[in-house]
Design a protein around this motif. Structure first.
Motif, PDB file in Angstrom:
ATOM      1  N   VAL A   1       0.818  -1.226   0.000  1.00  0.00           N
ATOM      2  CA  VAL A   1       0.000   0.000   0.000  1.00  0.00           C
ATOM      3  C   VAL A   1       0.846   1.268   0.000  1.00  0.00           C
ATOM      4  N   GLY A   2       2.154   1.107  -0.142  1.00  0.00           N
ATOM      5  CA  GLY A   2       3.043   2.271  -0.063  1.00  0.00           C
ATOM      6  C   GLY A   2       2.689   3.307  -1.123  1.00  0.00           C
TER       7      GLY A   2
ATOM      8  N   ILE B   1       9.195   7.098  -0.616  1.00  0.00           N
ATOM      9  CA  ILE B   1      10.498   6.558  -0.249  1.00  0.00           C
ATOM     10  C   ILE B   1      10.526   5.033  -0.083  1.00  0.00           C
ATOM     11  N   ASN B   2       9.476   4.432   0.510  1.00  0.00           N
ATOM     12  CA  ASN B   2       9.570   3.046   0.994  1.00  0.00           C
ATOM     13  C   ASN B   2       8.411   2.176   0.504  1.00  0.00           C
TER      14      ASN B   2
ATOM     15  N   VAL C   1       5.324  -0.482   1.888  1.00  0.00           N
ATOM     16  CA  VAL C   1       4.517  -0.829   3.067  1.00  0.00           C
ATOM     17  C   VAL C   1       3.562  -1.948   2.672  1.00  0.00           C
TER      18      VAL C   1
ATOM     19  N   ALA D   1       1.064  -4.008   9.792  1.00  0.00           N
ATOM     20  CA  ALA D   1       1.700  -3.188   8.750  1.00  0.00           C
ATOM     21  C   ALA D   1       3.198  -3.432   8.840  1.00  0.00           C
TER      22      ALA D   1
ATOM     23  N   LYS E   1       6.827  -2.148   7.101  1.00  0.00           N
ATOM     24  CA  LYS E   1       7.451  -1.131   6.247  1.00  0.00           C
ATOM     25  C   LYS E   1       8.888  -1.540   5.994  1.00  0.00           C
TER      26      LYS E   1
ATOM     27  N   MET F   1       4.532  -2.891  12.557  1.00  0.00           N
ATOM     28  CA  MET F   1       3.815  -2.009  13.474  1.00  0.00           C
ATOM     29  C   MET F   1       2.312  -2.245  13.411  1.00  0.00           C
TER      30      MET F   1
ATOM     31  N   TYR G   1      -1.317  -2.071  12.486  1.00  0.00           N
ATOM     32  CA  TYR G   1      -2.049  -1.722  11.257  1.00  0.00           C
ATOM     33  C   TYR G   1      -3.140  -0.730  11.637  1.00  0.00           C
TER      34      TYR G   1
ATOM     35  N   ILE H   1      -5.132   8.210   5.443  1.00  0.00           N
ATOM     36  CA  ILE H   1      -4.119   9.272   5.363  1.00  0.00           C
ATOM     37  C   ILE H   1      -4.828  10.632   5.318  1.00  0.00           C
TER      38      ILE H   1
ATOM     39  N   ILE I   1       2.823   8.956  11.628  1.00  0.00           N
ATOM     40  CA  ILE I   1       3.701   7.883  11.144  1.00  0.00           C
ATOM     41  C   ILE I   1       4.921   8.501  10.441  1.00  0.00           C
ATOM     42  N   ASP I   2       5.876   7.660  10.066  1.00  0.00           N
ATOM     43  CA  ASP I   2       6.918   7.972   9.091  1.00  0.00           C
ATOM     44  C   ASP I   2       7.966   9.018   9.513  1.00  0.00           C
TER      45      ASP I   2
ATOM     46  N   GLU J   1      11.154   8.980   9.452  1.00  0.00           N
ATOM     47  CA  GLU J   1      12.488   8.534   9.009  1.00  0.00           C
ATOM     48  C   GLU J   1      13.449   9.701   8.767  1.00  0.00           C
TER      49      GLU J   1
END
Ligand code: ADP
Ligand code: SR1
Ligand code: MG
Ligand code: MG
Ligand code: MG
Length: 422
Positions: free
Chosen positions: A42-43, A47-48, A50, A61, A63, A116, A118, A125, A253-254, A256
């Protein structure tokens, strides 16, 4: 070069990865049920990757970071240490604001992977919810609480300066910071292959920006603050795509891009992304009917204002309660909560923070219109002329915020600088 022992997972191999790790497997279903589990990638970030793994007992979930930037490909290598940063930052945030951070079940260093909680539907989002026209009554108070807790507790207002410097080293996050320096603080203001915009409609506007001396001076000052003024552990990428919401709950979230930088960077990034949504509404309204987004428009402005004022109130309350412990404003210097010295220090602090927040907001608006990474709020306006009209208004306002700043102190607050929006 990839992390030693790393292998990229896909929708099939990730099932077996989960099944082989009892603490994860138990959350999804019994081993005999593995072939019935479903997996979705579902990313939708830049960048990544998921994956959501679902089975009879529940869902997870996962990642995973590949050794490059997803939206560009292998031509842009990127450190996989970003997963360690994300894991440690999530723990740091959970310690002070657990209600707004998803639980982490596993960090696998070799596989550059986090498992992590879900965040199942109705979690969505925030950017997607806003594009669909939603409003969220608790968003500003949740954002204020998250910003105040995560920034205050990692600052030297709370910490002694030895711990503060140790954390700076822990979160150096060099490559991720260099990416930000490049795509936010440099490229939008020069000719760069990564840049794009709605063309030809905005060609002249972009040419103006890229020959604007005052904008180059202002963005350079902000870059210097980003590089040289560690103030707190930032989330580092706090836009509306890094927040998942329901009517009642907010999860961040996220992180990084977490590193020690100026607090205004985080505060401004979320406010700027709400502002980008605000400027996109004319385009969405054109498709959906005049007046259809007016209530959301007013809610967005109120949310920007209330997030800032709520943040100031929450941060000041934490400072009153715990500020004496830290090395920056020890009680011996600042006096007790409620006293004149601490009141003056706080007024000075928030006035400076507001001024910087306004300028960073301008930078974040501009980078999403001209730089490598745009926002779906604008991109989803199909008619290019309508989209360009929204983007031009946003670009002009972004330039005004960047160059002219707030034009007032913290007391002027989220009023003075925004007068020209209407
Ligand atoms: P990136 O670093 O690539 O931006 P994100 O962490 O933002 O990745 O995640 C990308 C997308 O994956 C999110 O926009 C969201 O749709 C989904 N996602 C991420 N974490 C979760 C989660 N814990 N629960 C549900 N969906 C998630
Ligand atoms: C390659 S630039 C990608 C952008 O997406 C991330 O979410 C950050 O905002 C970064 O600047
Ligand atoms: Mg993301
Ligand atoms: Mg990310
Ligand atoms: Mg941004």
């Amino acid at each position: 070069e990839a992390q030693h022992g790393f292998r990229a997972l896909d929708c099939d191999s990730i099932k077996h990865y989960v099944a082989a790790r009892p603490p994860l497997q138990q959350r999804v279903g019994p081993p005999a049920s593995v072939e019935t589990w479903t997996v979705r990638e579902v990313g939708d970030g830049n960048i990544n990757f998921v994956f959501i793994v679902e089975g009879p007992a529940g869902a997870l979930a996962l990642k995973q970071a590949l050794p490059y930037v997803r939206c560009v490909g292998e031509s842009w290598p990127l450190t996989q240490d970003r997963v360690r940063i994300e894991t440690e930052a999530l723990a740091e945030q959970a310690a002070v604001c657990p209600q707004h951070v998803p639980a982490v079940y596993l960090y696998d260093k070799a596989m550059c992977l986090i498992a992590m909680r879900y965040l199942a539907p109705p979690f969505l989002i925030l950017r997607r919810g806003l594009i669909a026209g939603a409003t969220y009554p608790h968003l500003s108070s949740h954002l204020s609480a998250f910003l105040a807790a995560s920034l205050f507790h990692t600052s030297a207002i709370k910490l002694d300066t030895t711990a503060f410097r140790q954390k700076q080293a822990q979160y150096a996050n060099d490559e991720m910071c260099r990416l930000t320096e490049q795509v936010i603080f440099t490229e939008p203001y020069i000719t760069a292959d990564n840049n794009h915009w709605t063309s030809p409609q905005l060609d002249a506007d972009v040419a103006d920006l890229q020959s604007d001396v005052a904008a180059k001076v202002a963005i350079s000052r902000l870059k210097a603050a980003f590089v040289g003024r560690p103030q707190a552990l930032l989330h580092g990428d706090l836009h509306t795509g890094s927040i998942m919401v329901t009517e009642q709950e907010t999860q961040v979230i996220d992180p990084e891009f977490a590193f020690y930088g100026p607090m205004a960077f985080d505060v401004a990034k979320i406010l700027a992304n709400l502002l980008l949504c605000y400027f996109s509404l004319d385009g969405h309204e054109a498709a959906a009917g005049a007046g259809s987004r007016q209530a959301q428009r007013e809610w967005l402005l109120a949310t920007i204002r209330d997030t800032w004022s709520g943040f100031v109130a929450a941060f000041a309350a934490l400072w009153d309660a715990h500020g004496g412990q830290g090395d920056l404003y020890p009680e011996a210097l600042a006096g007790p909560a409620g006293g004149a010295v601490l009141a003056a220090l706080q007024a000075d602090f928030f006035a400076q923070l507001w001024g910087e927040t306004v300028q960073f907001m301008g930078a974040f608006v501009i980078r999403r219109l001209v730089g490598i990474a745009h926002v779906a709020d604008m991109d989803s306006i199909e008619d290019a002329d309508a989209r360009a009209a929204c983007e031009r208004r946003a670009l002009r306002f972004g330039r005004q915020l960047l160059v002219e700043g707030s034009g007032g102190g913290a007391a002027a607050g989220a009023g003075a600088g925004f007068a020209s929006m209407e």
